[in-house]
Scaffold this motif. Sequence first.
Motif, mmCIF file in Angstrom:
data_model
loop_
_atom_site.group_PDB
_atom_site.id
_atom_site.type_symbol
_atom_site.label_atom_id
_atom_site.label_comp_id
_atom_site.label_asym_id
_atom_site.label_seq_id
_atom_site.Cartn_x
_atom_site.Cartn_y
_atom_site.Cartn_z
ATOM 1 N N ILE A 186 0.835 -1.206 0.000
ATOM 2 C CA ILE A 186 0.000 0.000 0.000
ATOM 3 C C ILE A 186 0.868 1.253 0.000
ATOM 4 C CG2 ILE A 186 -1.614 1.367 1.377
ATOM 5 C CD1 ILE A 186 -2.935 -1.242 2.233
ATOM 6 N N GLN A 187 1.907 1.263 0.823
ATOM 7 C CA GLN A 187 2.789 2.429 0.868
ATOM 8 C C GLN A 187 3.527 2.593 -0.453
ATOM 9 O OE1 GLN A 187 3.205 4.808 3.502
ATOM 10 N NE2 GLN A 187 4.048 5.785 1.685
ATOM 11 N N ALA A 206 0.105 3.058 -3.377
ATOM 12 C CA ALA A 206 -0.783 4.200 -3.135
ATOM 13 C C ALA A 206 -0.011 5.440 -2.703
ATOM 14 C CB ALA A 206 -1.823 3.837 -2.079
ATOM 15 N N GLY A 207 1.133 5.250 -2.032
ATOM 16 C CA GLY A 207 1.926 6.397 -1.602
ATOM 17 C C GLY A 207 2.686 7.054 -2.735
ATOM 18 N N HIS A 246 -5.843 4.965 2.420
ATOM 19 C CA HIS A 246 -6.103 3.528 2.376
ATOM 20 C C HIS A 246 -5.865 2.883 3.738
ATOM 21 C CE1 HIS A 246 -6.098 4.232 -1.941
ATOM 22 N NE2 HIS A 246 -6.531 2.999 -2.118
ATOM 23 N N ALA A 297 8.329 -2.660 -0.299
ATOM 24 C CA ALA A 297 7.921 -1.288 -0.606
ATOM 25 C C ALA A 297 8.754 -0.702 -1.734
ATOM 26 C CB ALA A 297 8.036 -0.412 0.641
ATOM 27 N N SER A 308 5.857 1.076 9.141
ATOM 28 C CA SER A 308 5.610 2.240 8.291
ATOM 29 C C SER A 308 6.903 2.983 7.978
ATOM 30 C CB SER A 308 4.615 3.184 8.975
ATOM 31 O OG SER A 308 4.394 4.336 8.202
ATOM 32 N N HIS A 363 8.330 3.590 4.220
ATOM 33 C CA HIS A 363 8.636 4.904 3.647
ATOM 34 C C HIS A 363 10.058 4.941 3.091
ATOM 35 C CE1 HIS A 363 4.966 6.449 5.562
ATOM 36 N NE2 HIS A 363 5.128 7.517 4.814
ATOM 37 N N ALA A 365 -1.691 6.760 0.442
ATOM 38 C CA ALA A 365 -1.465 5.615 1.328
ATOM 39 C C ALA A 365 -2.177 5.821 2.661
ATOM 40 C CB ALA A 365 0.030 5.416 1.552
ATOM 41 N N THR A 366 -2.130 7.051 3.216
ATOM 42 C CA THR A 366 -2.775 7.286 4.510
ATOM 43 C C THR A 366 -4.279 7.083 4.417
ATOM 44 O OG1 THR A 366 -2.928 9.668 4.032
ATOM 45 C CG2 THR A 366 -1.017 8.910 5.285
ATOM 46 N N SER A 389 -3.433 12.720 -0.462
ATOM 47 C CA SER A 389 -2.365 12.242 -1.332
ATOM 48 C C SER A 389 -1.367 13.333 -1.686
ATOM 49 C CB SER A 389 -2.910 11.626 -2.626
ATOM 50 O OG SER A 389 -1.857 11.348 -3.539
#
Length: 266
Positions: free
Chosen positions: A12-13, A16-17, A26, A224, A44, A48, A23-24, A163
């Motif tokens: 997701i990070q 979506a990030g 989701h 990631a 997390s 990142h 990401a936040t 986003s």
Amino acid sequence: MTYLDIVLIAVIQGLAGVLPLSATGHFALFSGLAANPQGFAAVSVAAHLGAAAGVALWLWRDCLSMLLGVAKLVKGKSDPGGRLLLLLLAGSLPVGGIAAWLLSEVVPPHGQVLAAVCLLVFGILLALADRWGVTVSRIEHQGYGSVAIIGLLQILAMLPGASRTGIAVTAARLMGFERREAARLSLLLGIPALLGFGLFRLWQMAHSTPLLLSADLVLTAAVAAVAAWIAAGGMLTWLGRHTFLPFCLWRIMLGVGVIALYFLSA
């Protein structure tokens, strides 16, 4: 946390990030992933840092150009790589300071309804900017002030679902950036943003608990990084001939769906 949780957080990070999806947002919608706050915080951070590495790997030519440009800047000379570095500094340093203060003093709400509303609203704004924004400009054509404004607007990403990438792209499209150039700028600004957030959180955690490098964190960073590399490359390739519409539709449908479920279950 299970390995499935770790992989989902990293994916997701990374996706979506990096894409204009948030990401936040989701994570707020799938709140079960953050059921263990301490474990989620550590994972997390790794996600990142891994995402920053993945984006940098895809944009390695730009990163190398900026690195080589440093030597010329020191000598008082200017070249495309050095100017690109200065543009990114103009877009990153102000928002970095504000974000660090906010992260230290303010805890933004992460309710599902707020995340859904932000996904919907900022998705519509991106669609409108992409539809009506002119397409004449590249990064190299912009001044430091324009990039600084785009960078400052990224502070809105503190809202779950807004986003950072989406905000940067929306602002860039309104300023006349070509679609692919708008995405490229958002990705370049994302490298210090992701790296800075990860290192800042790492510094905060170091003051409260001993830090240990575990296999879980290495796995998170690696997954990631791969996800971010795929997302960055996929988005830039897609935008060579297409628009941001698929990203906007995903945000709008997800936001509308969550809001509808909330009111139906109320």
